[in-house]
Design a protein around this motif. Structure first.
Motif, short mmCIF file in Angstrom:
data_model
loop_
_atom_site.label_atom_id
_atom_site.label_comp_id
_atom_site.label_asym_id
_atom_site.label_seq_id
_atom_site.Cartn_x
_atom_site.Cartn_y
_atom_site.Cartn_z
N LYS A 1 43.93 30.93 27.15
CA LYS A 1 44.87 31.14 28.25
C LYS A 1 45.09 31.69 29.07
O LYS A 1 46.39 32.22 29.57
N GLY A 2 43.78 31.56 29.91
CA GLY A 2 44.46 32.36 30.79
C GLY A 2 44.16 34.01 30.88
O GLY A 2 43.97 34.67 31.69
N LEU A 3 44.06 34.59 29.99
CA LEU A 3 43.78 36.10 29.25
C LEU A 3 43.10 36.05 29.02
O LEU A 3 42.25 35.44 28.20
N LYS A 4 42.75 37.34 29.15
CA LYS A 4 41.42 38.33 28.93
C LYS A 4 41.38 38.24 27.78
O LYS A 4 42.16 38.12 26.87
N ILE A 5 39.95 37.99 26.72
CA ILE A 5 39.55 37.75 25.23
C ILE A 5 39.61 39.41 25.24
O ILE A 5 38.74 40.46 25.93
N GLU A 6 40.10 39.64 23.89
CA GLU A 6 40.09 40.91 22.95
C GLU A 6 38.50 41.18 23.43
O GLU A 6 37.93 40.40 22.47
N GLY A 7 37.79 42.24 23.56
CA GLY A 7 36.85 43.06 24.17
C GLY A 7 35.85 42.51 24.71
O GLY A 7 35.08 43.52 24.68
N PHE A 8 36.38 41.81 26.10
CA PHE A 8 35.17 41.79 26.54
C PHE A 8 35.48 42.52 27.70
O PHE A 8 36.21 43.18 27.44
N ASP A 9 34.32 43.22 27.98
CA ASP A 9 34.14 43.28 29.63
C ASP A 9 35.37 42.59 31.05
O ASP A 9 35.51 43.66 31.66
N PHE A 10 35.23 41.51 31.40
CA PHE A 10 35.97 41.30 32.33
C PHE A 10 36.95 39.80 31.49
O PHE A 10 36.63 39.23 30.39
N GLY A 11 38.10 39.59 32.17
CA GLY A 11 38.69 38.40 31.91
C GLY A 11 38.09 37.09 32.98
O GLY A 11 37.11 36.87 32.65
N ASN A 12 39.28 36.11 33.29
CA ASN A 12 38.73 35.19 33.96
C ASN A 12 39.18 35.22 35.12
O ASN A 12 39.40 34.68 36.00
#
Length: 236
Positions: free
Chosen positions: A71-82
């Protein structure tokens, strides 16, 4: 040369790609991220449909970074979003990126049977068009779309590629592809066309206005990313 534009990732399911080149476009923002990360020295990008698959792939490496959104938002625990603006040279140079997005990485996985699978956005639109002309194969331009629906941002980019190829070579196209080529021919400018469109407006609403300004820049990259053996890389 025949050029066909598909309006969403879903349309690639069951499609015959053998003997053809496929170009995947997800302007807002997965393919723009891919071009930017590789331009800034990332070693390669591994695309995944599912979050857990990306995590599993990254866990097997010492040098991998997780990137992705839902939904356009960074995934929890990831280094980067999009956001392409996150993928700076100091953060990604020499690194492998394990990436999953709502639409773009799914489109890639749906087109793996292609002879050649390329990654495009506005940033590298001319060099991609030139590459396709040189290869002289039929082309399918696969717009990732948004949640399996038509998305104006991807489709305008696809139309511009068809226009650029058509200026240099005789092409065969259907009416849908023709409509996007004509849109590209008469468009006052990318940003002007996209203003008010669904996904563009959504990203603006959730705070990614700087991303939008960057994603519509034309021809600021000369790289040609392609998919091979499970990863996206460049020839350099």
């Amino acid at each position: 040369m025949r050029i066909e534009i598909l309006k969403s990732a879903k349309e690639a399911i069951g499609k015959e790609f053998k003997g053809k080149n496929v170009v995947v476009i997800d302007v807002l923002r997965a393919t723009t991220v891919m071009v930017t990360a590789l331009q800034n020295g990332a070693k390669c990008i591994y695309p995944f449909k599912e979050i857990e698959d990306a995590k599993r792939g990254q866990s097997l490496t010492q040098n991998g970074l997780l990137a992705g959104e839902r939904k356009g938002l960074k995934i929890e625990g990831f280094d980067f979003g999009n956001s392409p603006l996150e993928f700076t040279k100091d953060k990604v140079e020499g690194k492998e990126i394990y990436m999953t997005t709502s639409n773009g990485t799914r489109a890639i996985e749906n087109a793996l049977s292609a002879d050649g699978l390329y990654i495009a956005c506005y940033l590298n639109i001319s060099v991609i068009s030139k590459k396709l002309l040189e290869e002289k194969k039929d082309v399918i331009i696969l717009c990732a779309g948004t949640d399996d629906e038509f998305s104006l941002d991807d489709s305008l980019c696809a139309g511009i590629i068809a226009k650029k190829i058509g200026e240099k070579s005789e092409i065969e196209i259907n009416d849908f592809t023709l409509s996007l080529k004509r849109l590209a021919e008469y468009a006052p400018g990318v940003k002007q066309v996209l203003e008010g469109s669904k996904h563009y407006s959504y990203l603006k609403k959730i705070g990614y206005e700087e991303d939008l300004e960057y994603c519509v820049k034309m021809d600021i990259s000369e790289i040609v990313p392609f998919y091979i053996n499970g990863k996206i890389k460049t020839s350099s």
